[in-house]
Motif scaffolding. Structure first.
Motif, mmCIF file in Angstrom:
data_model
loop_
_atom_site.group_PDB
_atom_site.id
_atom_site.type_symbol
_atom_site.label_atom_id
_atom_site.label_comp_id
_atom_site.label_asym_id
_atom_site.label_seq_id
_atom_site.Cartn_x
_atom_site.Cartn_y
_atom_site.Cartn_z
ATOM 1 N N ILE A 9 62.042 -18.776 43.240
ATOM 2 C CA ILE A 9 62.553 -17.424 43.074
ATOM 3 C C ILE A 9 61.315 -16.525 42.996
ATOM 4 O O ILE A 9 60.384 -16.825 42.251
ATOM 5 C CB ILE A 9 63.376 -17.282 41.772
ATOM 6 C CG1 ILE A 9 64.504 -18.314 41.692
ATOM 7 C CG2 ILE A 9 63.874 -15.869 41.590
ATOM 8 C CD1 ILE A 9 65.675 -18.059 42.588
ATOM 9 N N TYR A 10 61.308 -15.408 43.749
ATOM 10 C CA TYR A 10 60.135 -14.535 43.745
ATOM 11 C C TYR A 10 60.542 -13.105 44.081
ATOM 12 O O TYR A 10 61.639 -12.839 44.555
ATOM 13 C CB TYR A 10 59.069 -15.066 44.711
ATOM 14 C CG TYR A 10 59.518 -15.228 46.146
ATOM 15 C CD1 TYR A 10 59.165 -14.304 47.108
ATOM 16 C CD2 TYR A 10 60.290 -16.313 46.537
ATOM 17 C CE1 TYR A 10 59.563 -14.451 48.425
ATOM 18 C CE2 TYR A 10 60.691 -16.468 47.850
ATOM 19 C CZ TYR A 10 60.327 -15.533 48.788
ATOM 20 O OH TYR A 10 60.731 -15.681 50.083
ATOM 21 N N GLY A 11 59.647 -12.164 43.814
ATOM 22 C CA GLY A 11 59.922 -10.753 44.013
ATOM 23 C C GLY A 11 60.066 -10.364 45.471
ATOM 24 O O GLY A 11 59.565 -11.035 46.371
ATOM 25 N N VAL A 12 60.717 -9.239 45.706
ATOM 26 C CA VAL A 12 60.989 -8.768 47.060
ATOM 27 C C VAL A 12 59.697 -8.483 47.817
ATOM 28 O O VAL A 12 59.582 -8.788 48.990
ATOM 29 C CB VAL A 12 61.897 -7.514 47.027
ATOM 30 C CG1 VAL A 12 62.019 -6.877 48.394
ATOM 31 C CG2 VAL A 12 63.266 -7.881 46.491
ATOM 32 N N PHE A 29 66.044 -9.768 44.530
ATOM 33 C CA PHE A 29 64.933 -10.711 44.515
ATOM 34 C C PHE A 29 65.069 -11.634 45.712
ATOM 35 O O PHE A 29 66.103 -11.664 46.369
ATOM 36 C CB PHE A 29 64.889 -11.515 43.201
ATOM 37 C CG PHE A 29 66.120 -12.335 42.933
ATOM 38 C CD1 PHE A 29 66.207 -13.649 43.354
ATOM 39 C CD2 PHE A 29 67.196 -11.787 42.247
ATOM 40 C CE1 PHE A 29 67.347 -14.414 43.104
ATOM 41 C CE2 PHE A 29 68.331 -12.534 41.990
ATOM 42 C CZ PHE A 29 68.405 -13.850 42.414
ATOM 43 N N ASN A 30 64.009 -12.353 46.000
ATOM 44 C CA ASN A 30 64.024 -13.332 47.089
ATOM 45 C C ASN A 30 64.115 -14.729 46.506
ATOM 46 O O ASN A 30 63.658 -14.974 45.381
ATOM 47 C CB ASN A 30 62.762 -13.232 47.945
ATOM 48 C CG ASN A 30 62.739 -11.984 48.790
ATOM 49 O OD1 ASN A 30 63.759 -11.373 49.039
ATOM 50 N ND2 ASN A 30 61.564 -11.596 49.230
ATOM 51 N N ILE A 55 71.788 -19.839 39.002
ATOM 52 C CA ILE A 55 70.718 -19.171 39.727
ATOM 53 C C ILE A 55 69.845 -18.491 38.696
ATOM 54 O O ILE A 55 70.342 -17.818 37.791
ATOM 55 C CB ILE A 55 71.279 -18.151 40.741
ATOM 56 C CG1 ILE A 55 72.151 -18.863 41.779
ATOM 57 C CG2 ILE A 55 70.153 -17.383 41.416
ATOM 58 C CD1 ILE A 55 72.853 -17.933 42.742
ATOM 59 N N ALA A 56 68.535 -18.656 38.828
ATOM 60 C CA ALA A 56 67.586 -18.095 37.861
ATOM 61 C C ALA A 56 67.177 -16.690 38.277
ATOM 62 O O ALA A 56 66.324 -16.516 39.141
ATOM 63 C CB ALA A 56 66.368 -18.997 37.737
ATOM 64 N N CYS A 57 67.775 -15.671 37.660
ATOM 65 C CA CYS A 57 67.378 -14.290 37.904
ATOM 66 C C CYS A 57 65.989 -14.105 37.283
ATOM 67 O O CYS A 57 65.762 -14.527 36.143
ATOM 68 C CB CYS A 57 68.377 -13.334 37.252
ATOM 69 S SG CYS A 57 67.880 -11.599 37.334
ATOM 70 N N PRO A 81 64.485 -25.581 53.947
ATOM 71 C CA PRO A 81 64.082 -24.388 53.194
ATOM 72 C C PRO A 81 64.264 -23.105 54.001
ATOM 73 O O PRO A 81 63.900 -23.039 55.175
ATOM 74 C CB PRO A 81 62.607 -24.634 52.883
ATOM 75 C CG PRO A 81 62.446 -26.111 52.977
ATOM 76 C CD PRO A 81 63.405 -26.558 54.022
ATOM 77 N N PHE A 82 64.830 -22.086 53.348
ATOM 78 C CA PHE A 82 65.139 -20.820 53.999
ATOM 79 C C PHE A 82 64.945 -19.694 52.995
ATOM 80 O O PHE A 82 65.459 -19.753 51.880
ATOM 81 C CB PHE A 82 66.588 -20.864 54.496
ATOM 82 C CG PHE A 82 67.007 -19.674 55.300
ATOM 83 C CD1 PHE A 82 66.322 -19.303 56.450
ATOM 84 C CD2 PHE A 82 68.113 -18.936 54.935
ATOM 85 C CE1 PHE A 82 66.735 -18.224 57.204
ATOM 86 C CE2 PHE A 82 68.538 -17.858 55.682
ATOM 87 C CZ PHE A 82 67.838 -17.494 56.824
ATOM 88 N N ALA A 83 64.197 -18.657 53.378
ATOM 89 C CA ALA A 83 63.950 -17.504 52.504
ATOM 90 C C ALA A 83 65.121 -16.536 52.605
ATOM 91 O O ALA A 83 65.487 -16.090 53.700
ATOM 92 C CB ALA A 83 62.652 -16.825 52.894
ATOM 93 N N GLU A 84 65.710 -16.194 51.451
ATOM 94 C CA GLU A 84 66.903 -15.354 51.399
ATOM 95 C C GLU A 84 66.720 -14.226 50.392
ATOM 96 O O GLU A 84 65.910 -14.317 49.487
ATOM 97 C CB GLU A 84 68.110 -16.177 50.948
ATOM 98 C CG GLU A 84 68.375 -17.386 51.787
ATOM 99 C CD GLU A 84 69.440 -18.292 51.196
ATOM 100 O OE1 GLU A 84 70.140 -18.919 51.989
ATOM 101 O OE2 GLU A 84 69.558 -18.382 49.958
ATOM 102 N N ARG A 85 67.535 -13.183 50.546
ATOM 103 C CA ARG A 85 67.592 -12.087 49.573
ATOM 104 C C ARG A 85 68.849 -12.263 48.740
ATOM 105 O O ARG A 85 69.907 -12.621 49.254
ATOM 106 C CB ARG A 85 67.645 -10.752 50.301
ATOM 107 C CG ARG A 85 66.393 -10.475 51.102
ATOM 108 C CD ARG A 85 66.428 -9.104 51.657
ATOM 109 N NE ARG A 85 66.712 -8.214 50.532
ATOM 110 C CZ ARG A 85 66.770 -6.907 50.604
ATOM 111 N NH1 ARG A 85 66.583 -6.313 51.722
ATOM 112 N NH2 ARG A 85 67.032 -6.180 49.543
#
Length: 107
Positions: free
Chosen positions: A81-84, A67-68, A4-6, A52-56
């Motif tokens: 991967i994107y900011g909250v 992050f989301n 997972i890319a932090c 596709p599903f947006a997750e925290r």
């Protein structure tokens, strides 16, 4: 093991992260006005799409920052991967690692 890319630490093994539920769930404007059914909807009911599903996510064994992520629930592939505070990106169908590989190949 899946990577997972932090956004702050780079790619790490999945065991360093914890799932935080569906992203983009707005807190009720007036929580005291909600009845039991409305609270149940807010707390327990979430989407369960195929695709596709947006997750925290939180990097609990690293920087400990939230992050989301946009993840495909069928393939478990991370699409973005994107900011909250950021809006959900458009579905690209290509994982961030694959995007970097294709960009590096084009150099």
């Amino acid at each position: 093991m899946q990577l997972i890319a932090c956004p702050w630490c780079g790619e790490r093994e999945e065991i360093e992260f914890h799932y935080g539920g569906q992203a983009h769930i707005a807190y009720p404007d007036d929580p005291y006005a909600l009845d039991d059914e409305q609270w149940a909807q807010y707390v327990f009911f979430r989407d369960n799409p195929q695709g596709p599903f947006a997750e925290r996510w939180v990097h609990s064994a690293g920087c400990r920052r939230w992050f989301n992520a946009l993840r495909d629930t069928v393939t478990h592939e991370f699409l973005a991967i994107y900011g909250v505070g950021a809006e959900r990106p458009l579905t690209t169908g290509t994982a961030p690692a694959e995007q970097r590989k294709s960009q590096e190949a084009g150099r």
